[in-house]
Design a protein around this motif. Structure first.
Motif, PDB file in Angstrom:
ATOM      1  N   ARG A  15      29.385  62.289   7.726  1.00 51.34           N
ATOM      2  CA  ARG A  15      29.297  63.660   7.219  1.00 51.34           C
ATOM      3  C   ARG A  15      30.219  63.849   6.021  1.00 51.34           C
ATOM      4  O   ARG A  15      29.874  64.546   5.057  1.00 51.34           O
ATOM      5  CB  ARG A  15      29.664  64.645   8.332  1.00 51.34           C
ATOM      6  N   ASP A  16      31.386  63.202   6.056  1.00 52.64           N
ATOM      7  CA  ASP A  16      32.308  63.305   4.924  1.00 52.64           C
ATOM      8  C   ASP A  16      31.703  62.694   3.661  1.00 52.64           C
ATOM      9  O   ASP A  16      31.933  63.185   2.554  1.00 52.64           O
ATOM     10  CB  ASP A  16      33.626  62.597   5.247  1.00 52.64           C
ATOM     11  N   ILE A  17      30.949  61.611   3.811  1.00 54.07           N
ATOM     12  CA  ILE A  17      30.313  60.989   2.650  1.00 54.07           C
ATOM     13  C   ILE A  17      29.371  61.971   1.968  1.00 54.07           C
ATOM     14  O   ILE A  17      29.321  62.072   0.745  1.00 54.07           O
ATOM     15  CB  ILE A  17      29.542  59.720   3.070  1.00 54.07           C
ATOM     16  N   GLN A  18      28.633  62.710   2.775  1.00 53.39           N
ATOM     17  CA  GLN A  18      27.671  63.672   2.223  1.00 53.39           C
ATOM     18  C   GLN A  18      28.385  64.904   1.669  1.00 53.39           C
ATOM     19  O   GLN A  18      28.107  65.327   0.537  1.00 53.39           O
ATOM     20  CB  GLN A  18      26.682  64.096   3.306  1.00 53.39           C
ATOM     21  N   ASP A  19      29.313  65.466   2.457  1.00 51.08           N
ATOM     22  CA  ASP A  19      29.933  66.729   2.068  1.00 51.08           C
ATOM     23  C   ASP A  19      30.906  66.583   0.908  1.00 51.08           C
ATOM     24  O   ASP A  19      31.004  67.471   0.053  1.00 51.08           O
ATOM     25  CB  ASP A  19      30.660  67.338   3.270  1.00 51.08           C
ATOM     26  N   LYS A  20      31.643  65.468   0.853  1.00 49.72           N
ATOM     27  CA  LYS A  20      32.697  65.330  -0.151  1.00 49.72           C
ATOM     28  C   LYS A  20      32.286  64.485  -1.352  1.00 49.72           C
ATOM     29  O   LYS A  20      32.823  64.667  -2.447  1.00 49.72           O
ATOM     30  CB  LYS A  20      33.950  64.743   0.502  1.00 49.72           C
ATOM     31  N   LEU A  21      31.369  63.536  -1.134  1.00 49.51           N
ATOM     32  CA  LEU A  21      30.957  62.672  -2.238  1.00 49.51           C
ATOM     33  C   LEU A  21      29.533  62.937  -2.696  1.00 49.51           C
ATOM     34  O   LEU A  21      29.095  62.384  -3.704  1.00 49.51           O
ATOM     35  CB  LEU A  21      31.105  61.204  -1.835  1.00 49.51           C
ATOM     36  N   GLU A  99      39.943  54.821  -7.552  1.00 49.02           N
ATOM     37  CA  GLU A  99      39.929  56.273  -7.419  1.00 49.02           C
ATOM     38  C   GLU A  99      38.502  56.777  -7.563  1.00 49.02           C
ATOM     39  O   GLU A  99      37.725  56.245  -8.357  1.00 49.02           O
ATOM     40  CB  GLU A  99      40.803  56.938  -8.489  1.00 49.02           C
ATOM     41  N   VAL A 100      38.171  57.815  -6.801  1.00 48.50           N
ATOM     42  CA  VAL A 100      36.876  58.469  -6.920  1.00 48.50           C
ATOM     43  C   VAL A 100      37.092  59.958  -6.695  1.00 48.50           C
ATOM     44  O   VAL A 100      37.845  60.356  -5.802  1.00 48.50           O
ATOM     45  CB  VAL A 100      35.857  57.890  -5.912  1.00 48.50           C
ATOM     46  N   GLN A 101      36.462  60.788  -7.513  1.00 43.56           N
ATOM     47  CA  GLN A 101      36.629  62.234  -7.393  1.00 43.56           C
ATOM     48  C   GLN A 101      35.527  62.802  -6.528  1.00 43.56           C
ATOM     49  O   GLN A 101      34.363  62.420  -6.648  1.00 43.56           O
ATOM     50  CB  GLN A 101      36.616  62.909  -8.757  1.00 43.56           C
ATOM     51  N   THR A 102      35.909  63.714  -5.648  1.00 41.33           N
ATOM     52  CA  THR A 102      34.911  64.375  -4.821  1.00 41.33           C
ATOM     53  C   THR A 102      33.964  65.170  -5.699  1.00 41.33           C
ATOM     54  O   THR A 102      34.364  65.773  -6.687  1.00 41.33           O
ATOM     55  CB  THR A 102      35.560  65.304  -3.788  1.00 41.33           C
ATOM     56  N   GLN A 103      32.701  65.166  -5.313  1.00 38.32           N
ATOM     57  CA  GLN A 103      31.668  65.841  -6.097  1.00 38.32           C
ATOM     58  C   GLN A 103      31.324  67.221  -5.550  1.00 38.32           C
ATOM     59  O   GLN A 103      30.699  68.023  -6.227  1.00 38.32           O
ATOM     60  CB  GLN A 103      30.403  64.977  -6.119  1.00 38.32           C
ATOM     61  N   ASP A 105      32.702  70.733  -3.680  1.00 42.69           N
ATOM     62  CA  ASP A 105      33.872  71.549  -3.348  1.00 42.69           C
ATOM     63  C   ASP A 105      33.891  71.864  -1.864  1.00 42.69           C
ATOM     64  O   ASP A 105      32.858  72.120  -1.238  1.00 42.69           O
ATOM     65  CB  ASP A 105      33.828  72.867  -4.134  1.00 42.69           C
ATOM     66  N   ASP A 106      35.091  71.835  -1.287  1.00 48.56           N
ATOM     67  CA  ASP A 106      35.267  72.348   0.071  1.00 48.56           C
ATOM     68  C   ASP A 106      36.397  73.367   0.040  1.00 48.56           C
ATOM     69  O   ASP A 106      36.815  73.818  -1.015  1.00 48.56           O
ATOM     70  CB  ASP A 106      35.546  71.218   1.062  1.00 48.56           C
ATOM     71  N   GLU A 107      36.916  73.740   1.216  1.00 47.28           N
ATOM     72  CA  GLU A 107      37.936  74.775   1.235  1.00 47.28           C
ATOM     73  C   GLU A 107      39.207  74.356   0.492  1.00 47.28           C
ATOM     74  O   GLU A 107      39.984  75.201   0.036  1.00 47.28           O
ATOM     75  CB  GLU A 107      38.274  75.147   2.680  1.00 47.28           C
ATOM     76  N   ALA A 108      39.410  73.054   0.361  1.00 44.62           N
ATOM     77  CA  ALA A 108      40.597  72.559  -0.353  1.00 44.62           C
ATOM     78  C   ALA A 108      40.330  72.352  -1.842  1.00 44.62           C
ATOM     79  O   ALA A 108      41.233  71.994  -2.590  1.00 44.62           O
ATOM     80  CB  ALA A 108      41.070  71.244   0.277  1.00 44.62           C
ATOM     81  N   GLY A 109      39.106  72.592  -2.286  1.00 48.94           N
ATOM     82  CA  GLY A 109      38.755  72.344  -3.667  1.00 48.94           C
ATOM     83  C   GLY A 109      38.460  70.874  -3.915  1.00 48.94           C
ATOM     84  O   GLY A 109      38.411  70.061  -3.004  1.00 48.94           O
ATOM     85  N   ARG A 110      38.256  70.529  -5.171  1.00 49.05           N
ATOM     86  CA  ARG A 110      37.973  69.140  -5.515  1.00 49.05           C
ATOM     87  C   ARG A 110      39.235  68.288  -5.379  1.00 49.05           C
ATOM     88  O   ARG A 110      40.336  68.753  -5.635  1.00 49.05           O
ATOM     89  CB  ARG A 110      37.405  69.040  -6.925  1.00 49.05           C
ATOM     90  N   MET A 111      39.014  67.030  -5.022  1.00 48.34           N
ATOM     91  CA  MET A 111      40.129  66.117  -4.836  1.00 48.34           C
ATOM     92  C   MET A 111      39.817  64.789  -5.510  1.00 48.34           C
ATOM     93  O   MET A 111      38.661  64.437  -5.724  1.00 48.34           O
ATOM     94  CB  MET A 111      40.388  65.849  -3.347  1.00 48.34           C
ATOM     95  N   THR A 112      40.876  64.058  -5.851  1.00 48.90           N
ATOM     96  CA  THR A 112      40.747  62.666  -6.246  1.00 48.90           C
ATOM     97  C   THR A 112      41.117  61.813  -5.041  1.00 48.90           C
ATOM     98  O   THR A 112      42.212  61.957  -4.483  1.00 48.90           O
ATOM     99  CB  THR A 112      41.667  62.324  -7.430  1.00 48.90           C
ATOM    100  N   ILE A 148      31.808  52.817   1.736  1.00 47.93           N
ATOM    101  CA  ILE A 148      30.913  53.533   0.825  1.00 47.93           C
ATOM    102  C   ILE A 148      31.727  54.294  -0.225  1.00 47.93           C
ATOM    103  O   ILE A 148      31.370  54.336  -1.415  1.00 47.93           O
ATOM    104  CB  ILE A 148      29.999  54.497   1.603  1.00 47.93           C
ATOM    105  N   ALA A 149      32.838  54.887   0.193  1.00 44.05           N
ATOM    106  CA  ALA A 149      33.690  55.607  -0.761  1.00 44.05           C
ATOM    107  C   ALA A 149      34.257  54.652  -1.802  1.00 44.05           C
ATOM    108  O   ALA A 149      34.315  54.980  -2.995  1.00 44.05           O
ATOM    109  CB  ALA A 149      34.823  56.315  -0.019  1.00 44.05           C
ATOM    110  N   TYR A 150      34.684  53.462  -1.388  1.00 43.05           N
ATOM    111  CA  TYR A 150      35.159  52.468  -2.351  1.00 43.05           C
ATOM    112  C   TYR A 150      34.035  52.083  -3.317  1.00 43.05           C
ATOM    113  O   TYR A 150      34.251  51.947  -4.524  1.00 43.05           O
ATOM    114  CB  TYR A 150      35.643  51.211  -1.634  1.00 43.05           C
TER     115      TYR A 150
END
Length: 221
Positions: A15-21, A99-103, A105-112, A148-150
């Motif tokens: 779920r994190d892969i879909q929601d954050k990336l 490094e990869v930037q989240t695509q 936004d969640d409650e914390a905003g975008r992140m690297t 997958i994130a890497y």
């Protein structure tokens, strides 16, 4: 300033892969045929080396849990060497920080997001296979989201990126391309002739070959 977070903390599940990336898993069998089609047969020398590595790993496993560090020494590095992937035109990069930037936004905003790839097979600067190794007894499925994130950090997002996650006993191949990813079947060290370490080596060599053809960086061995 964009906050920096470790991949191991931010990407825990699918779920994190879909929601954050913003990446989607696909079950389309035509998306990832490379792990099962047109596999090169192993050479006699490779068969001898791979059988020896499998027996070595099992001997260590009988003595107790195999750590990630031990796995790299007794199995993974020799496996890459046996397949010729440590020599030109290939190179192995160990502990590569990415490094990869989240695509999304969640409650914390975008992140690297940042993390360390256990091993990366490259030719020039083109990524061929991303490798994630875990200690014995660790489920390879749990390692997939981080791998997958890497892979998403590849400098060539328009080209397919392949990955391998393993705990030494189980092996799972991954493919990421244009926002979608898929998994192979699981290969197990003591399974039948179609799913053992020899088959893993065949798939790995073929994925390297496919990556080279895609990149136009030369010919695979």
């Amino acid at each position: 300033m964009v906050p920096v977070t470790a991949i191991t903390k931010a990407i825990i599940n699918f779920r994190d892969i879909q929601d954050k990336l913003g990446l989607q898993r696909t079950d389309n069998p035509e998306f990832f045929p490379e792990w099962r089609d047109f596999l090169p047969p192993p050479t006699d020398q490779e068969v001898l080396a791979l059988n020896r590595l499998a027996q070595r790993y099992l001997a260590y496993l009988e003595e107790g849990e195999v750590s990630e560090g031990t796995l790299n020494i007794i199995l993974f590095s020799p496996l890459l060497d046996a397949l010729g992937l440590c020599d030109p035109p290939y190179r192995i990069r160990g502990e590569t920080w990415v490094e990869v930037q989240t695509q999304v936004d969640d409650e914390a905003g975008r992140m690297t997001l940042e993390g360390r790839i256990d091993a990366l097979t490259v030719q020039d600067d083109f990524w061929l296979v991303v490798i994630e190794g875990k200690r014995g007894g660790f489920s390879v499925l749990r390692a997939v989201p981080q791998a997958i994130a890497y892979m998403a950090a590849s400098p060539y997002p328009d080209r397919p990126v392949f990955g391998l996650v393993t705990n030494g006993y189980d092996y799972l191949f991954l493919k990421l391309e244009r926002g979608e990813f898929a998994l192979s079947q699981s290969f197990t060290l003591l399974s039948d002739a179609d799913s053992n370490l020899l088959r893993v080596a065949q798939v790995l060599k073929h994925l390297v070959s496919v990556s080279l053809e895609t990149s136009g960086n030369g010919r695979a061995r």
